[in-house]
Design a protein around this motif. Structure first.
Motif, PDB file in Angstrom:
ATOM      1  N   THR A 171      22.413  13.161  91.019  1.00  0.00           N
ATOM      2  CA  THR A 171      22.746  12.960  92.428  1.00  0.00           C
ATOM      3  C   THR A 171      23.968  12.044  92.559  1.00  0.00           C
ATOM      4  O   THR A 171      24.870  12.308  93.361  1.00  0.00           O
ATOM      5  CB  THR A 171      21.537  12.380  93.192  1.00  0.00           C
ATOM      6  OG1 THR A 171      20.454  13.312  93.078  1.00  0.00           O
ATOM      7  CG2 THR A 171      21.854  12.133  94.652  1.00  0.00           C
ATOM      8  N   THR A 190      24.305  17.367 101.918  1.00  0.00           N
ATOM      9  CA  THR A 190      23.103  17.344 102.747  1.00  0.00           C
ATOM     10  C   THR A 190      21.868  17.588 101.881  1.00  0.00           C
ATOM     11  O   THR A 190      21.199  16.652 101.496  1.00  0.00           O
ATOM     12  CB  THR A 190      23.203  18.355 103.903  1.00  0.00           C
ATOM     13  OG1 THR A 190      23.384  19.669 103.380  1.00  0.00           O
ATOM     14  CG2 THR A 190      24.366  18.016 104.828  1.00  0.00           C
ATOM     15  N   THR A 191      21.580  18.814 101.517  1.00  0.00           N
ATOM     16  CA  THR A 191      20.378  19.149 100.760  1.00  0.00           C
ATOM     17  C   THR A 191      20.703  19.214  99.276  1.00  0.00           C
ATOM     18  O   THR A 191      21.694  19.834  98.874  1.00  0.00           O
ATOM     19  CB  THR A 191      19.818  20.505 101.228  1.00  0.00           C
ATOM     20  OG1 THR A 191      19.595  20.428 102.641  1.00  0.00           O
ATOM     21  CG2 THR A 191      18.536  20.862 100.518  1.00  0.00           C
ATOM     22  N   VAL A 192      19.888  18.571  98.457  1.00  0.00           N
ATOM     23  CA  VAL A 192      20.072  18.565  97.000  1.00  0.00           C
ATOM     24  C   VAL A 192      18.817  19.151  96.356  1.00  0.00           C
ATOM     25  O   VAL A 192      17.740  18.573  96.458  1.00  0.00           O
ATOM     26  CB  VAL A 192      20.324  17.134  96.473  1.00  0.00           C
ATOM     27  CG1 VAL A 192      20.425  17.120  94.960  1.00  0.00           C
ATOM     28  CG2 VAL A 192      21.574  16.536  97.115  1.00  0.00           C
ATOM     29  N   ASN A 193      18.973  20.292  95.722  1.00  0.00           N
ATOM     30  CA  ASN A 193      17.882  20.938  94.986  1.00  0.00           C
ATOM     31  C   ASN A 193      18.226  20.900  93.503  1.00  0.00           C
ATOM     32  O   ASN A 193      19.237  21.485  93.094  1.00  0.00           O
ATOM     33  CB  ASN A 193      17.710  22.393  95.436  1.00  0.00           C
ATOM     34  CG  ASN A 193      17.321  22.495  96.889  1.00  0.00           C
ATOM     35  OD1 ASN A 193      16.306  21.932  97.290  1.00  0.00           O
ATOM     36  ND2 ASN A 193      18.121  23.182  97.680  1.00  0.00           N
ATOM     37  N   ILE A 205      23.519  22.567  95.778  1.00  0.00           N
ATOM     38  CA  ILE A 205      23.887  21.408  96.586  1.00  0.00           C
ATOM     39  C   ILE A 205      24.556  21.896  97.872  1.00  0.00           C
ATOM     40  O   ILE A 205      25.611  22.540  97.825  1.00  0.00           O
ATOM     41  CB  ILE A 205      24.876  20.498  95.814  1.00  0.00           C
ATOM     42  CG1 ILE A 205      24.385  20.204  94.393  1.00  0.00           C
ATOM     43  CG2 ILE A 205      25.186  19.244  96.620  1.00  0.00           C
ATOM     44  CD1 ILE A 205      23.062  19.508  94.290  1.00  0.00           C
ATOM     45  N   TYR A 206      23.947  21.578  99.006  1.00  0.00           N
ATOM     46  CA  TYR A 206      24.536  21.946 100.295  1.00  0.00           C
ATOM     47  C   TYR A 206      25.592  20.905 100.669  1.00  0.00           C
ATOM     48  O   TYR A 206      25.398  19.706 100.465  1.00  0.00           O
ATOM     49  CB  TYR A 206      23.459  21.993 101.376  1.00  0.00           C
ATOM     50  CG  TYR A 206      22.568  23.208 101.308  1.00  0.00           C
ATOM     51  CD1 TYR A 206      22.587  24.154 102.332  1.00  0.00           C
ATOM     52  CD2 TYR A 206      21.702  23.408 100.236  1.00  0.00           C
ATOM     53  CE1 TYR A 206      21.757  25.273 102.280  1.00  0.00           C
ATOM     54  CE2 TYR A 206      20.881  24.520 100.178  1.00  0.00           C
ATOM     55  CZ  TYR A 206      20.905  25.446 101.200  1.00  0.00           C
ATOM     56  OH  TYR A 206      20.094  26.545 101.154  1.00  0.00           O
ATOM     57  N   ARG A 242      27.771  25.670  99.700  1.00  0.00           N
ATOM     58  CA  ARG A 242      26.910  25.173  98.641  1.00  0.00           C
ATOM     59  C   ARG A 242      27.686  25.139  97.332  1.00  0.00           C
ATOM     60  O   ARG A 242      28.591  25.935  97.107  1.00  0.00           O
ATOM     61  CB  ARG A 242      25.684  26.072  98.469  1.00  0.00           C
ATOM     62  CG  ARG A 242      24.721  26.006  99.630  1.00  0.00           C
ATOM     63  CD  ARG A 242      23.676  27.079  99.577  1.00  0.00           C
ATOM     64  NE  ARG A 242      24.301  28.372  99.887  1.00  0.00           N
ATOM     65  CZ  ARG A 242      23.856  29.551  99.465  1.00  0.00           C
ATOM     66  NH1 ARG A 242      22.788  29.627  98.695  1.00  0.00           N
ATOM     67  NH2 ARG A 242      24.466  30.657  99.806  1.00  0.00           N
TER      68      ARG A 242
END
Length: 179
Positions: free
Chosen positions: A15, A75-78, A90-91, A112
């Motif tokens: 991250t 924003t969103t981290v998968n 990763i958004y 993304r």
């Protein structure tokens, strides 16, 4: 070490890597950007560029020259981990204020990053990155107005070492990844 604890540490390191990429891109800090990729890593920006990441970074000064503002927001981290290999979706919202022959325009991209990471010598770095655009909005002329009286006297960010962050921080240094 407990496997769950190791997974948390690895996900945090990845991250931080993703956020360091955004910071380096926004500040046009190509030295820092180089530290984030393994030497054999690839980058796929579609028709814009596909090849070795270091070659892409070599082209960035010319690519970024007309970009007055770059602002990447994760924003969103998968993330998924498997020992020393990981993948991430990763958004990102990426704002660009760009000079053109006709004036300036704003480009806002929602997209993304499809990332593959490798942990080598104890450090996570990008091994492969593909950029996907899900949507984009263009405003021409630019709606950005940093000369408005409400902004008067504010510290203004800018690409490169003149950005106020470089004189403010001691630990978040130019050309270096956060340790």
């Amino acid at each position: 070490m407990d496997p769950q604890l190791q997974a948390l540490l690895d996900k945090q390191a990845i991250t931080e890597l993703v956020h360091a990429y955004c910071n380096a891109s926004d500040r046009h800090d190509h030295d820092k950007l180089r530290e984030l990729y393994h030497p054999d890593a690839t980058d796929d920006h579609g028709a814009f560029f596909k090849g070795l990441a270091m070659e892409f970074i070599d082209q960035l000064p010319q690519i970024q020259a007309p970009m007055e503002i770059l602002h990447h927001n994760v924003t969103t981290v998968n993330l998924a981990l498997e020992v020393d290999y990981a993948e991430g979706e990763i958004y990102v919202l990426a704002f660009h204020k760009v000079r053109t022959e006709e004036g300036t325009l704003d480009l806002m991209i929602g997209g993304r990053y499809f990332d593959k990471y490798a942990k080598r010598a104890g450090q996570w770095k990008f091994s492969e990155r593909a950029v996907v655009a899900d949507w984009a909005t263009i405003t021409s002329p630019s709606a950005v107005d940093l000369s408005h009286p409400l902004i008067d006297g504010s510290h203004l960010g800018c690409p490169g070492p003149q950005d106020p962050s470089y004189s403010f921080f001691r630990l978040l240094r130019r050309g270096e990844r956060t340790k």
